[in-house]
Design a protein around this motif. Sequence first.
Motif, PDB file in Angstrom:
ATOM      1  N   GLU A   1      -0.869  18.852  -0.642  1.00 17.35           N
ATOM      2  CA  GLU A   1      -2.331  18.895  -0.706  1.00 17.35           C
ATOM      3  C   GLU A   1      -2.997  17.939   0.276  1.00 17.35           C
ATOM      4  O   GLU A   1      -4.002  18.277   0.901  1.00 17.35           O
ATOM      5  CB  GLU A   1      -2.789  18.541  -2.131  1.00 17.35           C
ATOM      6  CG  GLU A   1      -4.302  18.520  -2.295  1.00 17.35           C
ATOM      7  CD  GLU A   1      -4.748  17.803  -3.575  1.00 17.35           C
ATOM      8  OE1 GLU A   1      -3.945  17.013  -4.121  1.00 17.35           O
ATOM      9  OE2 GLU A   1      -5.889  18.021  -4.001  1.00 17.35           O
ATOM     10  N   CYS A   2      -2.417  16.734   0.428  1.00 17.39           N
ATOM     11  CA  CYS A   2      -3.097  15.701   1.206  1.00 17.39           C
ATOM     12  C   CYS A   2      -2.175  14.513   1.401  1.00 17.39           C
ATOM     13  O   CYS A   2      -1.051  14.482   0.902  1.00 17.39           O
ATOM     14  CB  CYS A   2      -4.359  15.239   0.466  1.00 17.39           C
ATOM     15  SG  CYS A   2      -3.975  14.427  -1.122  1.00 17.39           S
ATOM     16  N   LEU A   3      -2.688  13.520   2.136  1.00 13.96           N
ATOM     17  CA  LEU A   3      -2.081  12.188   2.175  1.00 13.96           C
ATOM     18  C   LEU A   3      -2.933  11.289   1.292  1.00 13.96           C
ATOM     19  O   LEU A   3      -4.131  11.115   1.543  1.00 13.96           O
ATOM     20  CB  LEU A   3      -2.045  11.639   3.600  1.00 13.96           C
ATOM     21  CG  LEU A   3      -1.643  10.154   3.737  1.00 13.96           C
ATOM     22  CD1 LEU A   3      -0.198   9.941   3.294  1.00 13.96           C
ATOM     23  CD2 LEU A   3      -1.852   9.646   5.158  1.00 13.96           C
ATOM     24  N   ALA A   4      -2.316  10.739   0.240  1.00 13.66           N
ATOM     25  CA  ALA A   4      -3.027   9.794  -0.627  1.00 13.66           C
ATOM     26  C   ALA A   4      -2.596   8.380  -0.269  1.00 13.66           C
ATOM     27  O   ALA A   4      -1.395   8.108  -0.126  1.00 13.66           O
ATOM     28  CB  ALA A   4      -2.727  10.088  -2.094  1.00 13.66           C
ATOM     29  N   ILE A   5      -3.560   7.499  -0.088  1.00 11.06           N
ATOM     30  CA  ILE A   5      -3.300   6.088   0.195  1.00 11.06           C
ATOM     31  C   ILE A   5      -3.780   5.295  -1.017  1.00 11.06           C
ATOM     32  O   ILE A   5      -4.960   5.379  -1.388  1.00 11.06           O
ATOM     33  CB  ILE A   5      -3.990   5.645   1.493  1.00 11.06           C
ATOM     34  CG1 ILE A   5      -3.444   6.456   2.673  1.00 11.06           C
ATOM     35  CG2 ILE A   5      -3.790   4.146   1.732  1.00 11.06           C
ATOM     36  CD1 ILE A   5      -4.095   6.132   4.004  1.00 11.06           C
TER      37      ILE A   5
ATOM     38  N   ILE B   1       0.862  -1.184   0.000  1.00 11.91           N
ATOM     39  CA  ILE B   1       0.000   0.000   0.000  1.00 11.91           C
ATOM     40  C   ILE B   1       0.897   1.232   0.000  1.00 11.91           C
ATOM     41  O   ILE B   1       1.810   1.354   0.817  1.00 11.91           O
ATOM     42  CB  ILE B   1      -0.933   0.002   1.220  1.00 11.91           C
ATOM     43  CG1 ILE B   1      -1.842  -1.230   1.194  1.00 11.91           C
ATOM     44  CG2 ILE B   1      -1.771   1.268   1.263  1.00 11.91           C
ATOM     45  CD1 ILE B   1      -2.718  -1.382   2.422  1.00 11.91           C
ATOM     46  N   TYR B   2       0.641   2.127  -0.929  1.00  9.29           N
ATOM     47  CA  TYR B   2       1.473   3.316  -1.140  1.00  9.29           C
ATOM     48  C   TYR B   2       0.905   4.497  -0.360  1.00  9.29           C
ATOM     49  O   TYR B   2      -0.276   4.844  -0.506  1.00  9.29           O
ATOM     50  CB  TYR B   2       1.515   3.637  -2.629  1.00  9.29           C
ATOM     51  CG  TYR B   2       2.409   4.788  -3.028  1.00  9.29           C
ATOM     52  CD1 TYR B   2       3.743   4.830  -2.654  1.00  9.29           C
ATOM     53  CD2 TYR B   2       1.915   5.820  -3.815  1.00  9.29           C
ATOM     54  CE1 TYR B   2       4.575   5.869  -3.052  1.00  9.29           C
ATOM     55  CE2 TYR B   2       2.731   6.867  -4.227  1.00  9.29           C
ATOM     56  CZ  TYR B   2       4.057   6.889  -3.833  1.00  9.29           C
ATOM     57  OH  TYR B   2       4.870   7.922  -4.226  1.00  9.29           O
ATOM     58  N   PHE B   3       1.732   5.105   0.477  1.00  3.24           N
ATOM     59  CA  PHE B   3       1.364   6.303   1.236  1.00  3.24           C
ATOM     60  C   PHE B   3       2.117   7.474   0.604  1.00  3.24           C
ATOM     61  O   PHE B   3       3.349   7.518   0.651  1.00  3.24           O
ATOM     62  CB  PHE B   3       1.749   6.157   2.712  1.00  3.24           C
ATOM     63  CG  PHE B   3       0.884   5.206   3.494  1.00  3.24           C
ATOM     64  CD1 PHE B   3       0.017   5.667   4.476  1.00  3.24           C
ATOM     65  CD2 PHE B   3       0.932   3.837   3.257  1.00  3.24           C
ATOM     66  CE1 PHE B   3      -0.780   4.799   5.198  1.00  3.24           C
ATOM     67  CE2 PHE B   3       0.135   2.945   3.983  1.00  3.24           C
ATOM     68  CZ  PHE B   3      -0.720   3.435   4.950  1.00  3.24           C
ATOM     69  N   ASP B   4       1.376   8.406   0.017  1.00 11.76           N
ATOM     70  CA  ASP B   4       1.959   9.520  -0.737  1.00 11.76           C
ATOM     71  C   ASP B   4       1.587  10.829  -0.047  1.00 11.76           C
ATOM     72  O   ASP B   4       0.450  11.310  -0.160  1.00 11.76           O
ATOM     73  CB  ASP B   4       1.432   9.485  -2.171  1.00 11.76           C
ATOM     74  CG  ASP B   4       2.133  10.483  -3.075  1.00 11.76           C
ATOM     75  OD1 ASP B   4       3.212  10.987  -2.689  1.00 11.76           O
ATOM     76  OD2 ASP B   4       1.612  10.765  -4.176  1.00 11.76           O
ATOM     77  N   LEU B   5       2.546  11.408   0.687  1.00  9.55           N
ATOM     78  CA  LEU B   5       2.321  12.636   1.450  1.00  9.55           C
ATOM     79  C   LEU B   5       2.718  13.830   0.586  1.00  9.55           C
ATOM     80  O   LEU B   5       3.867  13.942   0.159  1.00  9.55           O
ATOM     81  CB  LEU B   5       3.145  12.598   2.736  1.00  9.55           C
ATOM     82  CG  LEU B   5       2.934  13.715   3.753  1.00  9.55           C
ATOM     83  CD1 LEU B   5       1.501  13.719   4.273  1.00  9.55           C
ATOM     84  CD2 LEU B   5       3.917  13.561   4.914  1.00  9.55           C
TER      85      LEU B   5
END
Length: 374
Positions: free
Chosen positions: A167-171, A160-164
């Motif tokens: 704008e936001c944290l995208a999971i 699972i990719y956590f992209d900070l």
Amino acid sequence: MKFTLSSTALSSKLVALSKVINSKNSLPILSDFVFEVENNTLHLTASDSENMMKTSVELTESDSNGKFAIGNHDLLEAVRGFSEQPITFEVNQQENIAKISYQNGHFSLPVENADEFPQAQEISGNATTIIIASNVLSDNINHSIFATAQDELRPVMNGIYFDLTPECLAIVATDGHKLVRNKIFNISSETPASFILPKKPATLLKNLLSKDGGDVTIKFDERNAEINYGDGTITCRLIEGRYPNYNSVIPQNNPNQICIDRVALLSALRRVQPFANDSSNLIRFHIENGVLQLDAEDYDFSKTATEKMSCEYTGQPMSIGFKGSSFIEILSNFDSQEIMIHLADPSRAGLVLPSEQPENQDVLMLMMPMLIND
């Protein structure tokens, strides 16, 4: 060393820890739990060399500090069936034996030197920190882990990719055929950072995180992450590599839009799917004049099925094919009563969204179409 604690408290902690331990280990001591008594608190640890889980429990009484390792299987089987009662450990480290006493009996198990147990990887000083509500993290893992891949050639897809971002944290999770992306707008950072959480620690977290509030703190660097929740910690090795550009595959303009009852569509798909071809699992969606028609066929075995249901539809009449089992998975991982399906044409990805987004979030799931023969 002697200490006493609640049998049910110990059992629940050991059951959770046991899920980290592999059935076969490169080091024999990785089959053990580590017990460490410090200031009337018992700290428990288990590891598979890549993931380490720690938790603690208050002791009723203890006479000294110390630590030892003890085999997981026999101890877990012995304490799992206890009713609530005090359980006492007397550890003789000269003789490498632990005597465990309870109301109606006792048993003994060998212990090992805990100093031989591998240590957790240190997180570097320039680590990034994310603080996220435990219920939000739990929901996001639950709703995305099904979309991860099992691909030896592209291991980055297996987590699972956590992209900070600012704008936001995208999971994000994807296997190349389906994709889940959730934006959490109340978590962001001016300095972009990201990591890929492997499936095993994600599954552990899914089962451990409580729904009754509290925060989870995630510290991560390029190689490792330390996740602190409630009364426990998971330290894990991350998947290294560059995650695919997930934004590039999400279409921005899908003018044909269906609004439909999620549970009704899920039930219809489950009825129709058994009639689809086993190898392709193809189900045809035909939408026209406020009616969605689902068709499945397997001419090799003379099986066909059709079901119609009403929906709200704005757009051109269209037929598009989707893999039935994957669409069922997507619908099963929404909570909303109604969903929106956004389509462009039979060759482009379809988007599935809840009719109402959760607070401070933007949930989106994507499904690649399959070729249909008109």
